[in-house]
Design a protein around this motif. Structure first.
Motif, PDB file in Angstrom:
ATOM      1  N   TYR A   1       0.863  -1.191   0.000  1.00 24.85           N
ATOM      2  CA  TYR A   1       0.000   0.000   0.000  1.00 24.85           C
ATOM      3  C   TYR A   1       0.890   1.229   0.000  1.00 24.85           C
ATOM      4  O   TYR A   1       1.805   1.333   0.816  1.00 24.85           O
TER       5      TYR A   1
ATOM      6  N   LYS B   1     -10.436  -5.547  -3.155  1.00 24.48           N
ATOM      7  CA  LYS B   1      -9.743  -6.170  -4.269  1.00 24.48           C
ATOM      8  C   LYS B   1      -9.673  -7.686  -4.123  1.00 24.48           C
ATOM      9  O   LYS B   1      -9.020  -8.350  -4.910  1.00 24.48           O
TER      10      LYS B   1
ATOM     11  N   LYS C   1      -8.384   1.195   6.857  1.00 21.05           N
ATOM     12  CA  LYS C   1      -8.549   1.607   5.471  1.00 21.05           C
ATOM     13  C   LYS C   1      -7.802   0.674   4.522  1.00 21.05           C
ATOM     14  O   LYS C   1      -8.307   0.300   3.473  1.00 21.05           O
ATOM     15  N   GLN C   2      -6.597   0.280   4.945  1.00 21.83           N
ATOM     16  CA  GLN C   2      -5.803  -0.617   4.108  1.00 21.83           C
ATOM     17  C   GLN C   2      -6.448  -1.994   4.028  1.00 21.83           C
ATOM     18  O   GLN C   2      -6.407  -2.663   2.996  1.00 21.83           O
TER      19      GLN C   2
ATOM     20  N   TYR D   1      -9.302  -1.823   1.664  1.00 18.04           N
ATOM     21  CA  TYR D   1      -8.747  -1.854   0.305  1.00 18.04           C
ATOM     22  C   TYR D   1      -8.474  -3.293  -0.128  1.00 18.04           C
ATOM     23  O   TYR D   1      -8.830  -3.708  -1.223  1.00 18.04           O
TER      24      TYR D   1
END
Length: 452
Positions: A392, A408, A400-401, A404
């Motif tokens: 990241y 995906k 938040k990561q 993400y």
RNA sequence: GCGAUUGUAGCUCAGUUGGUUAGAGUACCGGAUUGUGGUUCCGUGGGUCGUCGGUUCGAAUCCGACCUGUCGCCCCA
């Protein structure tokens, strides 16, 4: 501000769709390559003189024309020309309508460099100014294979084998429907309307869709005599195995040389196919005609079983497609697979492999300046092992990561902060189970590699 | 090319015979929670009501044209 939009009948493809589309293209391409076909590409635009008149009146209407560059108005009488006449004055290029006609042009233009028989495949978009409907777009991809420069029916058989291998790979059960234009010519001859072949083809092709009565009506409208239509009656109700149909046709075609030729070609194709371990059902369907009027011999159409979507593939033999470009005696046979139709079938039958939907296998969480340098080392090790992975790029909040990674569908998240760095390990988190363990990078590599 | 139908927030949709400042859910962003997502709570932002024109004191709402999506016909992958 411009409202973002794209032209009617065209589409954007998101990454998840592209992954699935590429799966389709890759699968088809692998079979083509295995059968010793070679790739070519041709330009999106062809000269209109190449395209016009090859697809019938309807086809000409559906061609996208490209306006001439420069001052196209100069010397053109806009007032007194019809739209069609005007088009020919101000447009000399058009977007290709299919891949077969550009291929014919290619073969003639490059005949000196080509060793025949030429086996080529071509996977590119084509454009039609059609009204969009379900499964019908104005820009769509075709995957064509053709053999040109050989009249052997081994080629027809190989195309059936390729079709079978492709749809076996996809797991789609299909019926390969075959017919022969010579049989249709024979029918026209036997009923005494040999010159009405095209009309008979377009009408008879609709039999399974609109039924016998409507087909007869249409034949009448197209100018066939009542007597001839009456004589066609037996052709509408052929049933039984391919052998039985052929036997019945033998009798009907006793006096039709061309009809008998069609039958012998079908028999030869089936004899070759019998040696090829083809799993799909091959069905002789004498009502299969196909609109394109350049076909002269075998005709193919592939239908997926148990879905409402129309044909997913079609093709046939053409004896004189190169003639109009000045090259005689160059018979070819080819088949075209419709990528978007196949996409819809795979979707409807839930046959896309699940492992293609997570192309990114691991995400390294970014904890900050020092930690990202340590993460880069791990990242490098995974990439060297061929594992698709990323770091990241910002020091964002962990939540938040994680979101993400979730979005995906990344199956593994790898974390390394001060503790891990001190121990020379990484924390591997399995995003499906939520389980996490401290491991060295070699162990992590093995675990992820084992899931590939 | 012919016919039918559709359009309101990024997405899915409410919106009363035409009447104040057009709403909800969801997603996004921020916070509760500075090393933990797929489950909570709070808050912020986001709309030329497809576009243009017409009727009206007043239009998301009625009318027309065009654009877009969908479905038939034609044709086709």
């Amino acid at each position: 501000m411009v409202k973002p939009s794209i032209p009617k009948g065209t589409r954007d493809f998101a990454p998840t769709e592209m992954i699935r589309r590429n799966y389709i293209f890759d699968t088809i391409k692998a079979v083509f390559k295995k059968h010793a076909f070679l790739p070519i590409e041709t330009p999106s635009m062809e000269n209109l003189s190449t395209l016009m008149g090859k697809y019938g009146e309807e086809g000409d209407r559906l061609l996208f024309k490209v306006l001439n560059s420069g001052d196209f108005k100069q010397g053109v009488d806009f007032e007194n020309l019809t739209s069609n006449q005007l088009t020919s004055k101000i447009c000399e290029k058009g977007l290709r309508y299919d891949l077969t006609v550009p291929f014919a042009r290619y073969v003639v233009q490059h005949q000196a460099e080509i060793s025949f028989p030429f086996k080529r495949y071509q996977m590119q978009p084509v454009w039609r100014a059609d009204r969009p409907q379900k499964g019908r777009y104005r820009e769509f991809y075709q995957c064509d294979v053709d053999v040109i420069g050989s009249t052997s029916l081994l080629n027809e058989a190989e195309l059936m084998q390729i079709t079978d291998e492709i749809f076996t790979s996809f797991g789609i059960p299909v019926v390969i429907k075959i017919n022969n234009r010579k049989i249709l010519s024979g029918i026209a001859e036997v009923v005494g309307e040999a010159d009405k072949l095209t009309d008979i083809c377009t009408a008879i092709d609709k039999l399974d869709k609109i039924g016998k009565e409507k087909v007869c009506e249409e034949l009448k409208e197209r100018g066939l005599s009542c007597e001839a239509i009456g004589k066609m009656d037996p052709f509408f109700c052929f049933c039984g195995s391919n052998e039985e149909k052929l036997a019945q046709l033998d009798k009907v075609f006793a006096n039709s040389e061309i009809g008998l030729k069609g039958l012998s070609e079908i028999r030869q194709m089936l004899a070759y196919a019998a040696q090829m371990d083809i799993k799909a059902e091959i069905e002789l369907d004498i009502t299969l005609a196909r609109g394109l009027n350049y076909y002269t011999g075998a005709i193919f159409e592939v239908k997926a079983q148990n879905v409402s979507i129309g044909s997913i593939s079609g093709g046939g033999r053409y004896d004189d497609l190169t003639g109009i470009f000045g090259l005689k005696n160059m018979s070819g046979v080819g088949i075209s697979y419709g990528a978007e139709r196949i996409y819809d079938v795979l979707n409807e039958l839930n046959l896309f492999p699940t492992n293609i939907d997570s192309p990114i296998k691991a995400l390294f969480i970014n904890f900050g300046e020092k930690e990202e340098l340590y993460a880069l080392k791990g990242l490098q090790a995974l990439r060297q092992a061929g594992i698709a992975s990323e770091l990241y790029p910002e020091k964002a909040k962990i939540g938040k990561q994680m979101t993400y990674a979730n979005a995906k569908a990344v199956p593994f998240v790898i974390m390394a902060g001060a503790d891990e760095i001190a121990e020379n390990v990484y924390t591997l988190k399995d995003m499906n189970s939520g389980e996490q363990r401290k491991l060295n990078i070699a162990e992590i590599r093995e675990i992820i590699a084992a899931t590939l």
